[in-house]
Scaffold this active site. Structure first.
Site, mmCIF file in Angstrom:
data_model
loop_
_atom_site.group_PDB
_atom_site.id
_atom_site.type_symbol
_atom_site.label_atom_id
_atom_site.label_comp_id
_atom_site.label_asym_id
_atom_site.label_seq_id
_atom_site.Cartn_x
_atom_site.Cartn_y
_atom_site.Cartn_z
ATOM 1 C CE LYS A 159 -4.289 1.409 2.444
ATOM 2 N NZ LYS A 159 -5.158 2.128 1.482
HETATM 3 N N1 PMP Z 1 -7.578 -1.769 -2.745
HETATM 4 C C1 PMP Z 1 -6.642 -0.008 -2.782
HETATM 5 C C2 PMP Z 1 -6.560 -0.120 -4.117
HETATM 6 C C3 PMP Z 1 -7.159 -0.085 -1.715
HETATM 7 O O1 PMP Z 1 -6.719 0.764 -1.410
HETATM 8 C C4 PMP Z 1 -8.328 -0.274 -0.639
HETATM 9 C C5 PMP Z 1 -7.820 0.541 1.029
HETATM 10 N N2 PMP Z 1 -6.755 -0.239 1.422
HETATM 11 C C6 PMP Z 1 -8.461 -1.933 -0.677
HETATM 12 C C7 PMP Z 1 -8.289 -2.309 -1.588
HETATM 13 C C8 PMP Z 1 -9.142 -2.442 0.250
HETATM 14 O O2 PMP Z 1 -8.210 -2.605 1.606
HETATM 15 P P1 PMP Z 1 -8.467 -2.594 3.268
HETATM 16 O O3 PMP Z 1 -9.980 -3.208 3.121
HETATM 17 O O4 PMP Z 1 -7.712 -2.774 3.710
HETATM 18 O O5 PMP Z 1 -9.106 -1.034 3.446
#
Ligand code: PMP
Length: 314
Positions: A159
């Site tokens: 991320k």
């Molecule tokens: N994909 C992307 C590109 C994101 O930015 C996020 C948000 N963090 C997610 C998926 C979903 O991840 P999470 O459920 O951990 O927030």
């Protein structure tokens, strides 16, 4: 949605005033996008504020850092404690939490190694991402003309701030064309994810979602949905999904910290199923909100109580 200030931000181990959390324009991150971060929700529960899947988010922060050869100068436990302390100090009952690890000010070459590592954690009140109504009625989205990054370009499992330049292209294109979100495909043309959330579809009683190999961020909400499906004995399969599976699905929904569980009612103006939240989406949503708000017993240990009072502020 305009940002609502909180009082303090955690900066390299110290609590500083919100307005003092600044970096230099020549910090490495400003020029080259060298940051990794997390997005975490703290929910209002009857026992006070509680952070959803804190350990998993902090683990992903360390995974993202490892991929980019960043050594976080704090332990996982220290980061978890800092997050909880920050929510307490800001006296927030429900909020969004944003830990950021970045390459700071010191050297301006592309080589990131000489730049210092700075760690910040912010939290602030935050409501529903795509609007309250979206959770019930669903949203109108498109398939983006922008693909998610190919596996040998940017690591989608990290991320990283820079990944969100791709997300911004997807989001802007969707918005200017009158949609609330865009779904990106992989460079091969299979379904990947939204600009900031994972995607699920339901067809003939089976729930499908793209695998980690489809250039997705391994979402913590995604993992939670998979677990909830298994608990509810709804078959759930991680599989490469051709684009057209989206159009012929009975139900489609997004899953992510920001969107939580949001149904999709049209894609490229094609009505999905009957054009409103479907029964499986509703069931998963109900289980999810029961879990995050502590209204159902937290037998999964998904909530970490912050330990502080109870006035709702978001
Ligand atoms: N994909 C992307 C590109 C994101 O930015 C996020 C948000 N963090 C997610 C998926 C979903 O991840 P999470 O459920 O951990 O927030």
């Amino acid at each position: 949605m305009p940002l609502t200030k909180a009082s303090k931000i955690w900066a390299n181990g110290k609590m500083i005033d919100w307005d003092d959390a600044k970096i230099h324009v020549l910090a490495h991150v400003v020029n080259y996008g060298s940051s990794i971060f997390e997005g975490i929700r703290c929910y209002h529960t009857s026992k006070g504020p509680a952070v959803f899947r804190l350990g998993e988010h902090v683990e992903r922060l360390f995974d993202s850092s490892k991929i980019y050869r960043i050594e976080i100068p704090f332990s996982r436990a220290q980061v978890c404690d800092a997050i909880l302390e920050l929510v307490r100090v800001n006296k927030l009952d429900a909020c969004y939490i944003r830990p950021i690890v970045l390459r700071g000010y010191g050297d301006i070459g592309v080589n990131p190694f000489p730049s210092p590592i700075d760690v910040f954690i912010a939290c602030y009140p935050w409501g529903k991402y795509l609007g309250e109504e979206a959770l019930e009625k669903g949203v109108d989205v498109c398939v983006s003309s922008w693909a998610r990054m190919a596996p040998n370009t940017f690591p989608a499992m990290a991320k990283a701030g820079a990944n969100y330049m791709n997300s911004q292209l997807i989001k802007m294109e969707a918005l200017v064309n009158g949609y609330s979100e865009g779904i990106a495909l992989t460079t091969e043309g299979n379904v990947s994810e939204g600009s900031g959330e994972n995607i699920f579809l339901v067809r003939q009683g089976v729930v499908y979602t793209p695998p980690v190999g489809s250039s997705i961020l391994p979402g913590i909400t995604r993992a939670s949905v998979i677990q909830l499906c298994r608990e509810a004995e709804i078959p759930v399969i991680e599989r490469v999904l051709p684009r057209e599976m989206l159009y012929i699905a009975d139900e489609v929904f997004f899953a992510g910290t920001a969107v939580e569980i949001t149904p999709v009612r049209t894609i490229d103006r094609i009505t999905i199923g009957v054009g409103k939240r479907g029964p499986i989406t509703e069931k998963i949503q109900k289980m999810f909100f029961g879990a995050v708000t502590g209204n159902t017993l937290d037998s999964r240990n998904w909530l970490t109580l912050v330990g502080q009072p109870t006035v709702v502020s978001a």
